[in-house]
Motif scaffolding. Sequence first.
Motif, PDB file in Angstrom:
ATOM      1  N   PHE A 135       1.199 -11.954   8.048  1.00 30.79           N
ATOM      2  CA  PHE A 135      -0.245 -12.083   7.884  1.00 30.79           C
ATOM      3  C   PHE A 135      -0.806 -10.818   7.232  1.00 30.79           C
ATOM      4  CE2 PHE A 135      -4.415 -10.863   9.466  1.00 30.79           C
ATOM      5  CZ  PHE A 135      -5.188 -11.871   8.902  1.00 30.79           C
ATOM      6  N   GLY A 136      -0.447  -9.662   7.779  1.00 25.63           N
ATOM      7  CA  GLY A 136      -0.939  -8.396   7.241  1.00 25.63           C
ATOM      8  C   GLY A 136      -0.551  -8.191   5.786  1.00 25.63           C
ATOM      9  N   ALA A 137       0.680  -8.539   5.455  1.00 23.46           N
ATOM     10  CA  ALA A 137       1.153  -8.380   4.078  1.00 23.46           C
ATOM     11  C   ALA A 137       0.396  -9.297   3.125  1.00 23.46           C
ATOM     12  CB  ALA A 137       2.656  -8.657   4.004  1.00 23.46           C
ATOM     13  N   ARG A 138       0.142 -10.528   3.543  1.00 26.85           N
ATOM     14  CA  ARG A 138      -0.588 -11.466   2.680  1.00 26.85           C
ATOM     15  C   ARG A 138      -2.028 -11.012   2.469  1.00 26.85           C
ATOM     16  NH1 ARG A 138       2.044 -17.038   5.171  1.00 26.85           N
ATOM     17  NH2 ARG A 138       4.155 -16.446   4.562  1.00 26.85           N
ATOM     18  N   LEU A 139      -2.681 -10.561   3.547  1.00 22.10           N
ATOM     19  CA  LEU A 139      -4.052 -10.077   3.423  1.00 22.10           C
ATOM     20  C   LEU A 139      -4.092  -8.812   2.565  1.00 22.10           C
ATOM     21  CD1 LEU A 139      -7.034 -10.356   4.129  1.00 22.10           C
ATOM     22  CD2 LEU A 139      -6.557  -9.153   6.288  1.00 22.10           C
ATOM     23  N   ALA A 140      -3.153  -7.908   2.784  1.00 21.95           N
ATOM     24  CA  ALA A 140      -3.104  -6.664   2.004  1.00 21.95           C
ATOM     25  C   ALA A 140      -2.870  -6.952   0.522  1.00 21.95           C
ATOM     26  CB  ALA A 140      -2.010  -5.742   2.543  1.00 21.95           C
ATOM     27  N   ALA A 141      -1.995  -7.884   0.215  1.00 24.98           N
ATOM     28  CA  ALA A 141      -1.732  -8.226  -1.192  1.00 24.98           C
ATOM     29  C   ALA A 141      -2.981  -8.788  -1.862  1.00 24.98           C
ATOM     30  CB  ALA A 141      -0.574  -9.222  -1.289  1.00 24.98           C
ATOM     31  N   THR A 142      -3.736  -9.597  -1.142  1.00 21.40           N
ATOM     32  CA  THR A 142      -4.973 -10.153  -1.683  1.00 21.40           C
ATOM     33  C   THR A 142      -6.003  -9.053  -1.924  1.00 21.40           C
ATOM     34  OG1 THR A 142      -4.548 -12.254  -0.582  1.00 21.40           O
ATOM     35  CG2 THR A 142      -6.818 -11.833  -1.263  1.00 21.40           C
ATOM     36  N   ILE A 143      -6.093  -8.143  -0.974  1.00 19.38           N
ATOM     37  CA  ILE A 143      -7.020  -7.021  -1.119  1.00 19.38           C
ATOM     38  C   ILE A 143      -6.588  -6.135  -2.283  1.00 19.38           C
ATOM     39  CG2 ILE A 143      -7.863  -4.906  -0.008  1.00 19.38           C
ATOM     40  CD1 ILE A 143      -7.680  -6.496   2.685  1.00 19.38           C
ATOM     41  N   ALA A 144      -5.292  -5.859  -2.378  1.00 16.44           N
ATOM     42  CA  ALA A 144      -4.775  -5.005  -3.456  1.00 16.44           C
ATOM     43  C   ALA A 144      -5.081  -5.606  -4.824  1.00 16.44           C
ATOM     44  CB  ALA A 144      -3.273  -4.804  -3.293  1.00 16.44           C
ATOM     45  N   ALA A 145      -4.974  -6.923  -4.917  1.00 16.22           N
ATOM     46  CA  ALA A 145      -5.242  -7.570  -6.203  1.00 16.22           C
ATOM     47  C   ALA A 145      -6.708  -7.439  -6.611  1.00 16.22           C
ATOM     48  CB  ALA A 145      -4.844  -9.048  -6.133  1.00 16.22           C
ATOM     49  N   ALA A 146      -7.586  -7.257  -5.639  1.00 16.48           N
ATOM     50  CA  ALA A 146      -9.019  -7.157  -5.935  1.00 16.48           C
ATOM     51  C   ALA A 146      -9.503  -5.723  -6.072  1.00 16.48           C
ATOM     52  CB  ALA A 146      -9.818  -7.851  -4.833  1.00 16.48           C
ATOM     53  N   MET A 147      -8.706  -4.762  -5.608  1.00 15.51           N
ATOM     54  CA  MET A 147      -9.111  -3.351  -5.652  1.00 15.51           C
ATOM     55  C   MET A 147      -8.673  -2.703  -6.959  1.00 15.51           C
ATOM     56  SD  MET A 147      -8.231  -1.799  -1.886  1.00 15.51           S
ATOM     57  CE  MET A 147      -8.984  -0.194  -2.176  1.00 15.51           C
ATOM     58  N   SER A 148      -9.530  -1.877  -7.473  1.00 13.29           N
ATOM     59  CA  SER A 148      -9.128  -1.084  -8.637  1.00 13.29           C
ATOM     60  C   SER A 148      -8.462   0.202  -8.138  1.00 13.29           C
ATOM     61  CB  SER A 148     -10.353  -0.740  -9.479  1.00 13.29           C
ATOM     62  OG  SER A 148     -11.185   0.177  -8.781  1.00 13.29           O
ATOM     63  N   GLU A 149      -7.761   0.878  -9.040  1.00 11.40           N
ATOM     64  CA  GLU A 149      -7.173   2.168  -8.677  1.00 11.40           C
ATOM     65  C   GLU A 149      -8.271   3.151  -8.294  1.00 11.40           C
ATOM     66  OE1 GLU A 149      -4.228   3.808 -11.303  1.00 11.40           O
ATOM     67  OE2 GLU A 149      -3.456   1.801 -11.761  1.00 11.40           O
ATOM     68  N   ASP A 150      -9.413   3.029  -8.973  1.00 12.61           N
ATOM     69  CA  ASP A 150     -10.552   3.886  -8.643  1.00 12.61           C
ATOM     70  C   ASP A 150     -11.018   3.653  -7.202  1.00 12.61           C
ATOM     71  OD1 ASP A 150     -12.671   5.775  -9.297  1.00 12.61           O
ATOM     72  OD2 ASP A 150     -14.014   4.021  -9.263  1.00 12.61           O
ATOM     73  N   ASP A 151     -11.052   2.381  -6.784  1.00 11.81           N
ATOM     74  CA  ASP A 151     -11.429   2.061  -5.404  1.00 11.81           C
ATOM     75  C   ASP A 151     -10.474   2.744  -4.424  1.00 11.81           C
ATOM     76  OD1 ASP A 151     -13.605   0.378  -6.040  1.00 11.81           O
ATOM     77  OD2 ASP A 151     -12.341  -1.423  -6.046  1.00 11.81           O
ATOM     78  N   CYS A 152      -9.187   2.635  -4.680  1.00 16.11           N
ATOM     79  CA  CYS A 152      -8.182   3.231  -3.787  1.00 16.11           C
ATOM     80  C   CYS A 152      -8.354   4.737  -3.680  1.00 16.11           C
ATOM     81  CB  CYS A 152      -6.767   2.899  -4.262  1.00 16.11           C
ATOM     82  SG  CYS A 152      -6.308   1.171  -4.030  1.00 16.11           S
ATOM     83  N   ARG A 153      -8.541   5.390  -4.829  1.00 24.16           N
ATOM     84  CA  ARG A 153      -8.730   6.850  -4.823  1.00 24.16           C
ATOM     85  C   ARG A 153     -10.022   7.231  -4.118  1.00 24.16           C
ATOM     86  NH1 ARG A 153      -6.683   6.468  -9.888  1.00 24.16           N
ATOM     87  NH2 ARG A 153      -8.730   6.376 -10.836  1.00 24.16           N
ATOM     88  N   ARG A 154     -11.097   6.571  -4.469  1.00 25.31           N
ATOM     89  CA  ARG A 154     -12.411   6.904  -3.926  1.00 25.31           C
ATOM     90  C   ARG A 154     -12.476   6.681  -2.416  1.00 25.31           C
ATOM     91  NH1 ARG A 154     -15.993   3.382  -3.810  1.00 25.31           N
ATOM     92  NH2 ARG A 154     -15.227   2.184  -5.575  1.00 25.31           N
TER      93      ARG A 154
END
Length: 188
Positions: A113-132
């Motif tokens: 479950f966590g991996a599927r949710l994380a993958a969906t979130i990762a697909a929607a996040m930009s690298e800028d979002d992750c850094r910020r």
Amino acid sequence: MALEVFGRYGFRKASMDEIARSADISRQGLYLRFASKDALFRAAVRQELDTALGDVSRCLNEEGVGLERRAVAALDAWLGRYVGSMLASDIGNLLQNPAMQLGDMVDPAIAAFGARLAATIAAAMSEDDCRRLGVAPEEIAGALHTVAQGAKYLSNARAESREEFVSRMTAAVRVVFAGFGTTARRTP
């Protein structure tokens, strides 16, 4: 059906006769498919986890639906299903009972479950979002799962409805996703 009987009576008090009646088969027919009550219980748990994960995947993969709504729907499919009815609550408690020793099935399902949710979130996040934001998609998924578990507990403790659970999760997801770029947050 078997899991509902286990949820209603508990593992020890649930009888193979009652389970057979609820499934509309003979007790002998039940024993032909399952060697013991323990084997039946484990198969019922596996089916429940597989069903929940299938529902989660459908929610997360729904096209034309924004990230917030997909995440809320996935959390509802995963934990909200145990909110609002005593029977559903009993099944949820049974699945999480350490005495049942279901970790070999439940822990991988939680991780999936966590991996599927994380993958969906990762697909929607930009690298800028992750850094910020300074958090990884896996951490965001873990935080949302923890919030959902707490919301499920509160909802069941207060006899709240599934709709109230979804409302709580919608607010939590909006707060967590508030730091994302506008493209990731947008809900069609």
